[in-house]
Motif scaffolding. Structure first.
Motif, PDB file in Angstrom:
ATOM      1  N   VAL A  23       0.834  -1.206  -0.027  1.00  0.00           N
ATOM      2  CA  VAL A  23      -0.199  -0.019  -0.062  1.00  0.00           C
ATOM      3  C   VAL A  23       0.901   1.152  -0.017  1.00  0.00           C
ATOM      4  CG1 VAL A  23      -1.854   1.339   1.471  1.00  0.00           C
ATOM      5  CG2 VAL A  23      -1.997  -1.388   1.018  1.00  0.00           C
ATOM      6  N   GLU A  46      10.550   2.625   5.517  1.00  0.00           N
ATOM      7  CA  GLU A  46      10.246   1.223   4.973  1.00  0.00           C
ATOM      8  C   GLU A  46      11.155   0.674   6.409  1.00  0.00           C
ATOM      9  OE1 GLU A  46       8.089  -0.992   4.104  1.00  0.00           O
ATOM     10  OE2 GLU A  46       9.411  -2.654   5.041  1.00  0.00           O
ATOM     11  N   ALA A  47      10.826  -0.126   6.915  1.00  0.00           N
ATOM     12  CA  ALA A  47      11.517  -0.849   8.189  1.00  0.00           C
ATOM     13  C   ALA A  47      12.257  -2.265   7.645  1.00  0.00           C
ATOM     14  CB  ALA A  47      10.709  -1.579   9.270  1.00  0.00           C
ATOM     15  N   SER A  61       5.105  -7.773   2.907  1.00  0.00           N
ATOM     16  CA  SER A  61       4.428  -7.502   1.879  1.00  0.00           C
ATOM     17  C   SER A  61       4.637  -8.295   0.736  1.00  0.00           C
ATOM     18  CB  SER A  61       4.260  -6.020   1.641  1.00  0.00           C
ATOM     19  OG  SER A  61       2.927  -5.602   1.471  1.00  0.00           O
ATOM     20  N   ARG A  65       3.505 -14.946  -1.474  1.00  0.00           N
ATOM     21  CA  ARG A  65       2.165 -15.078  -1.841  1.00  0.00           C
ATOM     22  C   ARG A  65       1.903 -14.495  -3.191  1.00  0.00           C
ATOM     23  NH1 ARG A  65      -0.569 -11.225   2.781  1.00  0.00           N
ATOM     24  NH2 ARG A  65       1.678 -10.496   2.652  1.00  0.00           N
ATOM     25  N   ALA A  68      -4.766 -11.734  -5.913  1.00  0.00           N
ATOM     26  CA  ALA A  68      -5.721 -11.671  -6.931  1.00  0.00           C
ATOM     27  C   ALA A  68      -6.064 -10.068  -7.300  1.00  0.00           C
ATOM     28  CB  ALA A  68      -7.024 -12.430  -6.697  1.00  0.00           C
ATOM     29  N   VAL A 149       9.807   3.935  11.876  1.00  0.00           N
ATOM     30  CA  VAL A 149       9.375   4.897  12.727  1.00  0.00           C
ATOM     31  C   VAL A 149       9.023   4.470  14.199  1.00  0.00           C
ATOM     32  CG1 VAL A 149       7.606   6.537  13.067  1.00  0.00           C
ATOM     33  CG2 VAL A 149       8.429   6.100  10.881  1.00  0.00           C
ATOM     34  N   GLU A 178       1.730   0.924   7.602  1.00  0.00           N
ATOM     35  CA  GLU A 178       2.805   0.139   8.294  1.00  0.00           C
ATOM     36  C   GLU A 178       2.337  -1.313   8.545  1.00  0.00           C
ATOM     37  OE1 GLU A 178       0.524   1.247  10.475  1.00  0.00           O
ATOM     38  OE2 GLU A 178       1.972   0.202  12.002  1.00  0.00           O
ATOM     39  N   ARG A 181       0.826  -3.117  12.863  1.00  0.00           N
ATOM     40  CA  ARG A 181       1.497  -4.084  13.909  1.00  0.00           C
ATOM     41  C   ARG A 181       2.472  -3.358  14.752  1.00  0.00           C
ATOM     42  NH1 ARG A 181       0.588  -7.317   9.913  1.00  0.00           N
ATOM     43  NH2 ARG A 181       2.603  -7.103   9.068  1.00  0.00           N
ATOM     44  N   ASN A 302      -3.551  -2.554   5.671  1.00  0.00           N
ATOM     45  CA  ASN A 302      -3.921  -3.291   6.612  1.00  0.00           C
ATOM     46  C   ASN A 302      -3.900  -2.495   8.004  1.00  0.00           C
ATOM     47  OD1 ASN A 302      -4.337  -5.699   5.529  1.00  0.00           O
ATOM     48  ND2 ASN A 302      -2.349  -6.636   5.978  1.00  0.00           N
ATOM     49  N   GLY A 312     -10.387 -12.050  -1.477  1.00  0.00           N
ATOM     50  CA  GLY A 312      -9.069 -11.367  -2.123  1.00  0.00           C
ATOM     51  C   GLY A 312      -9.473  -9.857  -2.583  1.00  0.00           C
ATOM     52  N   PHE A 315      -6.202  -5.811  -0.544  1.00  0.00           N
ATOM     53  CA  PHE A 315      -5.232  -4.622  -1.395  1.00  0.00           C
ATOM     54  C   PHE A 315      -6.152  -4.027  -2.314  1.00  0.00           C
ATOM     55  CE2 PHE A 315      -2.374  -4.002  -5.077  1.00  0.00           C
ATOM     56  CZ  PHE A 315      -1.824  -2.831  -4.412  1.00  0.00           C
ATOM     57  N   ASN A 316      -7.103  -4.606  -3.065  1.00  0.00           N
ATOM     58  CA  ASN A 316      -7.931  -4.033  -3.877  1.00  0.00           C
ATOM     59  C   ASN A 316      -8.802  -2.929  -3.537  1.00  0.00           C
ATOM     60  OD1 ASN A 316      -7.547  -5.647  -6.440  1.00  0.00           O
ATOM     61  ND2 ASN A 316      -8.236  -7.314  -5.053  1.00  0.00           N
TER      62      ASN A 316
HETATM   63  C1  LIG Z   1      -3.088 -15.116   2.701  1.00  0.00           C
HETATM   64  C2  LIG Z   1      -3.318 -13.912   2.339  1.00  0.00           C
HETATM   65  C3  LIG Z   1      -3.823 -13.648   0.999  1.00  0.00           C
HETATM   66  C4  LIG Z   1      -4.368 -12.360   0.494  1.00  0.00           C
HETATM   67  N1  LIG Z   1      -4.578 -12.568  -0.822  1.00  0.00           N
HETATM   68  C5  LIG Z   1      -4.831 -11.188  -1.347  1.00  0.00           C
HETATM   69  C6  LIG Z   1      -5.385 -11.218  -2.668  1.00  0.00           C
HETATM   70  O1  LIG Z   1      -5.529 -12.140  -3.458  1.00  0.00           O
HETATM   71  N2  LIG Z   1      -5.874  -9.885  -3.084  1.00  0.00           N
HETATM   72  C7  LIG Z   1      -6.146  -8.679  -2.240  1.00  0.00           C
HETATM   73  O2  LIG Z   1      -6.499  -7.627  -2.814  1.00  0.00           O
HETATM   74  N3  LIG Z   1      -5.504  -8.791  -1.025  1.00  0.00           N
HETATM   75  C8  LIG Z   1      -5.078  -9.887  -0.475  1.00  0.00           C
HETATM   76  N4  LIG Z   1      -4.583  -9.979   0.531  1.00  0.00           N
HETATM   77  C9  LIG Z   1      -4.329  -8.906   1.371  1.00  0.00           C
HETATM   78  C10 LIG Z   1      -3.144  -8.223   1.137  1.00  0.00           C
HETATM   79  O3  LIG Z   1      -2.172  -8.777   1.241  1.00  0.00           O
HETATM   80  C11 LIG Z   1      -3.197  -6.947   2.140  1.00  0.00           C
HETATM   81  O4  LIG Z   1      -4.217  -6.018   1.952  1.00  0.00           O
HETATM   82  C12 LIG Z   1      -1.976  -6.267   1.872  1.00  0.00           C
HETATM   83  O5  LIG Z   1      -0.723  -6.995   2.176  1.00  0.00           O
HETATM   84  C13 LIG Z   1      -1.737  -4.855   2.980  1.00  0.00           C
HETATM   85  O6  LIG Z   1      -0.580  -4.129   2.431  1.00  0.00           O
HETATM   86  P1  LIG Z   1       0.173  -3.237   3.445  1.00  0.00           P
HETATM   87  O7  LIG Z   1       1.068  -2.413   2.685  1.00  0.00           O
HETATM   88  O8  LIG Z   1      -0.984  -2.315   4.120  1.00  0.00           O
HETATM   89  O9  LIG Z   1       0.597  -3.959   4.787  1.00  0.00           O
HETATM   90  P2  LIG Z   1       1.866  -4.869   4.845  1.00  0.00           P
HETATM   91  O10 LIG Z   1       1.737  -5.672   3.732  1.00  0.00           O
HETATM   92  O11 LIG Z   1       1.743  -5.267   6.301  1.00  0.00           O
HETATM   93  O12 LIG Z   1       3.136  -3.787   4.703  1.00  0.00           O
HETATM   94  C14 LIG Z   1       3.519  -3.040   5.755  1.00  0.00           C
HETATM   95  C15 LIG Z   1       4.979  -2.361   5.511  1.00  0.00           C
HETATM   96  O13 LIG Z   1       5.221  -1.642   6.567  1.00  0.00           O
HETATM   97  C16 LIG Z   1       6.546  -1.737   6.823  1.00  0.00           C
HETATM   98  N5  LIG Z   1       6.683  -1.354   8.579  1.00  0.00           N
HETATM   99  C17 LIG Z   1       6.092  -1.881   9.563  1.00  0.00           C
HETATM  100  N6  LIG Z   1       6.170  -1.250  10.783  1.00  0.00           N
HETATM  101  C18 LIG Z   1       7.006   0.063  10.224  1.00  0.00           C
HETATM  102  C19 LIG Z   1       7.543   1.127  11.078  1.00  0.00           C
HETATM  103  N7  LIG Z   1       7.317   1.458  12.489  1.00  0.00           N
HETATM  104  N8  LIG Z   1       8.267   2.017  10.250  1.00  0.00           N
HETATM  105  C20 LIG Z   1       8.259   1.680   8.832  1.00  0.00           C
HETATM  106  N9  LIG Z   1       7.821   0.704   8.232  1.00  0.00           N
HETATM  107  C21 LIG Z   1       7.312  -0.126   9.045  1.00  0.00           C
HETATM  108  C22 LIG Z   1       6.732  -3.416   7.020  1.00  0.00           C
HETATM  109  O14 LIG Z   1       8.198  -3.860   6.660  1.00  0.00           O
HETATM  110  C23 LIG Z   1       5.928  -3.400   5.520  1.00  0.00           C
HETATM  111  O15 LIG Z   1       6.885  -3.598   4.423  1.00  0.00           O
HETATM  112  C24 LIG Z   1      -4.184 -11.360   1.336  1.00  0.00           C
HETATM  113  C25 LIG Z   1      -3.770 -11.401   2.703  1.00  0.00           C
HETATM  114  C26 LIG Z   1      -3.605 -12.719   3.240  1.00  0.00           C
HETATM  115  C27 LIG Z   1      -2.999 -12.904   4.642  1.00  0.00           C
END
Ligand SMILES: Cc1cc2nc3c(=O)[nH]c(=O)nc-3n(C[C@H](O)[C@H](O)[C@H](O)COP(=O)(O)OP(=O)(O)OC[C@H]3O[C@@H](n4cnc5c(N)ncnc54)[C@H](O)[C@@H]3O)c2cc1C
Length: 407
Positions: A23, A46-47, A61, A65, A68, A149, A178, A181, A302, A312, A315-316
């Protein structure tokens, strides 16, 4: 003592993106035109260290996996000029087959009926990471990686961020992307609602003995839903959801035993499973932040909503949020507003409308509907699946939602 009093004046940026995952990296790419057009300054923190080989799976991220990607998201990636590269590793979903173990009903969704070539595309997360980060590397961003951060506090109509590498940033708009978590939301007093599903998603690449021809499968079993998504060649991505507590056993099974269990649970509608790659397990909860914006702050991805992966949608949904946020910032800047102003963020929330709530309800509703064990409900579900196949407009509504083109 305040930092100003200490003489450490934080570096000012218009926008700080905390997290360069799916994201945060998408947001960085989507902001590119505004950097040039309006001279906005953007920092990404980015951590996790970037791998030297960007093809390699990169936690958390851009791991093993595959996602979709709905047709609506494909359009957004086209707008961002990223689709050409993403398409190199994308496999189209042309049909979806939904069934329930032990019941006759099955429903089929076809892209053709909707006048579209595909209902969506499946892209390995590692490839998404590679394409997004290649683009980020070309942009004039302040890039802090690996750095996390560690502290966040309200500051001068924005926020002051303290980074693990010792840097301090003062941001007009901070985007928490992030993953939710890191405890940063909590430090700002933003609570989340968390409801564990008591389930784990086990993911792995599998190979079948015949071409998938663009079919994706969703099979609801007593144990939990099993999804199979088409990948390049005869490979498919397995997302096998089951009760928490069994994952260690399934992760440790010999490949042959695992494939036999999978075949029993899934049946042979996709063919015979021949090979399985490395398996990974993800505990599943529905997490929703009680606030997603404040002046100077937006919570996304997330961090704002972690959904069950059954449909799925996570992310969409988040990518639509990214596009809406960038549109609100651009329109605000045109009116002389700062990216983090209350008016800009109210515009962002208005653009999001009911999308967030509807998608969360839809994904959670699927799990509740298929998770409840009642004979009456089972018959209703089977009738629903069979009936649903006959009711064109209703089915088309579901298909359009899956494609991310219905809001
Ligand atoms: C099994 C599974 C299958 C999925 N399949 C799909 C799918 O098919 N289609 C779909 O649309 N969605 C799918 N999803 C959901 C999708 O994976 C999430 O929506 C997406 O990963 C969210 O991304 P994000 O960047 O918000 O969070 P994350 O992926 O958790 O990324 C967060 C980033 O922030 C960094 N970070 C963390 N803390 C800090 C900090 N304090 N300072 C700086 N950086 C930090 C981390 O290192 C990481 O790189 C699936 C999820 C799962 C669990």
């Amino acid at each position: 003592m305040s930092d100003m009093a200490e003489g450490k004046v934080p570096r000012r940026v218009d926008i700080a993106i905390v997290g360069g995952g799916l994201v945060g990296a998408s947001l960085g790419c989507a902001l590119a035109p505004l950097l040039e057009r309006h001279g906005l300054t953007v920092a990404v923190i980015e951590a996790a260290p970037l791998p030297t080989d960007l093809d390699a799976p990169w936690q958390p991220s851009f791991d093993a996996r595959a996602s979709a990607i709905a047709e609506g998201s494909v359009r957004h990636f086209r707008t961002l000029g990223l689709w050409g590269d993403l398409a190199e590793q994308a496999s189209p979903i042309r049909h979806i087959h939904v069934s329930e173990q032990g019941r006759l009903g099955a429903t089929r969704l076809n892209a053709e009926e909707l006048g579209s070539e595909a209902l969506g595309q499946v892209i390995p997360n590692a490839w998404l990471g590679r394409v997004l980060h290649r683009r980020l590397a070309d942009l004039p961003l302040a890039w802090h990686c690996p750095a996390s951060v560690e502290q966040i506090q309200p500051w001068n109509e924005g926020h002051c961020l303290t980074l693990s590498d010792g840097a301090r940033l003062e941001a007009g708009l901070t985007v928490l992307a992030e993953g939710g978590r890191s405890g940063l939301k909590e430090r700002l007093g933003i609570e989340s609602r968390e409801r564990p599903y008591g389930q784990v998603a086990l993911i792995a690449g599998v190979e079948v003995d015949r071409p998938h021809d663009g079919w994706a499968y969703e099979r609801f079993t007593a144990d939990g839903p099993i999804a199979l998504l088409p990948l390049k060649g005869q490979a498919m991505e397995l997302v096998w959801t089951h009760e928490a507590g069994q994952e260690d056993v399934r992760l440790a099974l010999a490949d042959g035993d695992f494939l036999a269990q999978l075949q029993r649970a899934f049946g042979d509608r996709a063919g015979r499973f021949r090979r399985v790659g490395r398996r990974h397990a993800y505990p599943l909860s529905l997490v929703t932040a009680r606030e997603t914006t404040r002046p100077g702050l937006a919570v996304m991805g997330n961090a704002a909503h972690a959904l069950h992966p059954v449909a799925g949608q996570g992310f969409n949904l988040a990518l639509r949020g990214v596009m809406d946020l960038v549109a609100a910032i651009e329109s605000g800047v045109g009116r002389g507003e700062l990216p983090g102003s209350a008016a800009t963020l109210a515009d962002f929330e208005a653009r999001r409308g009911a999308d967030r709530h509807d998608v969360i309800r839809f994904s959670d509703g699927l799990i509740r509907l298929f998770g409840l064990d009642s004979t009456l409900l089972s018959h209703a579900r089977a009738a629903g699946l069979v009936g649903f196949n006959l009711v064109g407009p209703l089915r088309r509504t579901l298909a359009r939602r899956a494609m991310g083109v219905e809001r």
